[in-house]
Design an enzyme around this catalytic site. Sequence first.
Site, PDB file in Angstrom:
ATOM      1  N   PHE A   1     -19.618  30.097  24.288  1.00  0.00           N
ATOM      2  CA  PHE A   1     -18.741  29.163  23.803  1.00  0.00           C
ATOM      3  C   PHE A   1     -17.383  29.783  23.691  1.00  0.00           C
ATOM      4  O   PHE A   1     -16.933  30.903  23.405  1.00  0.00           O
ATOM      5  CB  PHE A   1     -19.001  28.652  22.064  1.00  0.00           C
ATOM      6  CG  PHE A   1     -20.051  27.662  21.892  1.00  0.00           C
ATOM      7  CD1 PHE A   1     -19.716  26.305  22.074  1.00  0.00           C
ATOM      8  CD2 PHE A   1     -21.504  27.978  21.717  1.00  0.00           C
ATOM      9  CE1 PHE A   1     -20.609  25.418  21.903  1.00  0.00           C
ATOM     10  CE2 PHE A   1     -22.294  26.852  21.645  1.00  0.00           C
ATOM     11  CZ  PHE A   1     -21.982  25.604  21.565  1.00  0.00           C
ATOM     12  N   THR A   2     -16.267  28.978  23.653  1.00  0.00           N
ATOM     13  CA  THR A   2     -15.105  29.266  23.785  1.00  0.00           C
ATOM     14  C   THR A   2     -14.223  28.133  23.022  1.00  0.00           C
ATOM     15  O   THR A   2     -14.349  27.196  23.142  1.00  0.00           O
ATOM     16  CB  THR A   2     -14.229  29.702  24.893  1.00  0.00           C
ATOM     17  OG1 THR A   2     -13.174  30.458  24.773  1.00  0.00           O
ATOM     18  CG2 THR A   2     -14.144  28.735  25.850  1.00  0.00           C
ATOM     19  N   TYR A   3     -12.803  28.575  22.620  1.00  0.00           N
ATOM     20  CA  TYR A   3     -11.796  27.603  22.018  1.00  0.00           C
ATOM     21  C   TYR A   3     -10.842  27.446  22.860  1.00  0.00           C
ATOM     22  O   TYR A   3     -10.302  28.220  23.623  1.00  0.00           O
ATOM     23  CB  TYR A   3     -11.558  28.185  20.768  1.00  0.00           C
ATOM     24  CG  TYR A   3     -10.355  27.403  20.151  1.00  0.00           C
ATOM     25  CD1 TYR A   3     -10.377  26.149  19.636  1.00  0.00           C
ATOM     26  CD2 TYR A   3      -9.040  27.978  20.304  1.00  0.00           C
ATOM     27  CE1 TYR A   3      -9.383  25.417  19.149  1.00  0.00           C
ATOM     28  CE2 TYR A   3      -7.940  27.206  19.727  1.00  0.00           C
ATOM     29  CZ  TYR A   3      -8.237  26.054  19.152  1.00  0.00           C
ATOM     30  OH  TYR A   3      -6.998  25.313  18.649  1.00  0.00           O
TER      31      TYR A   3
ATOM     32  N   GLY B   1     -19.080  29.795  33.745  1.00  0.00           N
ATOM     33  CA  GLY B   1     -19.927  30.715  33.250  1.00  0.00           C
ATOM     34  C   GLY B   1     -19.457  31.089  31.794  1.00  0.00           C
ATOM     35  O   GLY B   1     -18.432  30.692  31.221  1.00  0.00           O
TER      36      GLY B   1
ATOM     37  N   CYS C   1     -17.607  33.615  22.729  1.00  0.00           N
ATOM     38  CA  CYS C   1     -18.271  34.247  23.723  1.00  0.00           C
ATOM     39  C   CYS C   1     -19.518  35.000  23.280  1.00  0.00           C
ATOM     40  O   CYS C   1     -19.854  36.173  23.837  1.00  0.00           O
ATOM     41  CB  CYS C   1     -17.365  35.273  24.498  1.00  0.00           C
ATOM     42  SG  CYS C   1     -15.884  34.189  25.411  1.00  0.00           S
TER      43      CYS C   1
ATOM     44  N   GLY D   1     -11.419  29.066  35.066  1.00  0.00           N
ATOM     45  CA  GLY D   1     -10.356  30.068  35.266  1.00  0.00           C
ATOM     46  C   GLY D   1     -10.205  31.035  34.004  1.00  0.00           C
ATOM     47  O   GLY D   1     -11.218  31.765  33.450  1.00  0.00           O
ATOM     48  N   ILE D   2      -8.860  31.257  33.502  1.00  0.00           N
ATOM     49  CA  ILE D   2      -8.766  32.273  32.477  1.00  0.00           C
ATOM     50  C   ILE D   2      -8.081  31.561  31.297  1.00  0.00           C
ATOM     51  O   ILE D   2      -7.324  30.204  31.374  1.00  0.00           O
ATOM     52  CB  ILE D   2      -7.644  33.348  32.964  1.00  0.00           C
ATOM     53  CG1 ILE D   2      -6.369  32.746  33.439  1.00  0.00           C
ATOM     54  CG2 ILE D   2      -8.482  34.030  33.975  1.00  0.00           C
ATOM     55  CD1 ILE D   2      -5.629  33.091  32.406  1.00  0.00           C
TER      56      ILE D   2
END
Length: 240
Positions: free
Chosen positions: A93-95, A90, A196, A178-179
């Site tokens: 965009f993230t790095y 879910g 995000c 996950g995180i």
Amino acid sequence: MLDRVLNADASPLFARDDALPAGWAVSPGLVPYEAAVAAMEARAAAIAEGKAGELVWLLEHPPLYTAGVSAKPTDLLEPGRFPVFQSGRGGQFTYHGPGQRVAYVMLDLTRRGRDVRAFVAALEAWLIGALARFNVRGEIREGRVGVWVERKAPGAPTREDKIAAIGVKLRRWVSFHGIALNVEPDLSHFSGIVPCGQTEHGVTSLVDLGLPVTMDEADAALKAAFREVFGAVEDAAPPL
């Protein structure tokens, strides 16, 4: 926040119904993203089939961007800067990169209540509990995913920066992805995306907050906080 996932006696509410410990594995070095995702998905499938136990897998990736299922193409500001991977998790965009602790969380939610909202709240509480060990107040915000910290400076307006991201997926009631906790990543690498989907807020890390936290210290805090929220763990070998 912890009271949402802890009993009055401080026992974890999101523990397994049979109290079996989850495996806890840490990979050294930088783990390639595609290989890690393949190993994670294989392990999640084995858990669903009853052929393997739960696992929390801690690692670091080389610099890269991932696009979640809600990612908007316009939020990729510098498409040629780092490799970009489509992700089934879910979010947007993230790095990921060195200095950021990624934890892939492969848990059997059939043994933990089959409550997706409670699971996400448990992930939030886990991160908040880990940050609290460094006297950092992590908070959640309605309509925003992840964990945030307030930044206050004399004569300047208060701002909120993201210190940890959450992005999960369930298949056959087993979680994966996950995180990601920012310990000491190069924060300039986030400028190639709109993290995000948030344009009004920044990103930070433990070291950026003035805390010289090592990755080993961050891992110890994550492990202790995980026990408080999810229950027992035992050391295990990484799947890759």
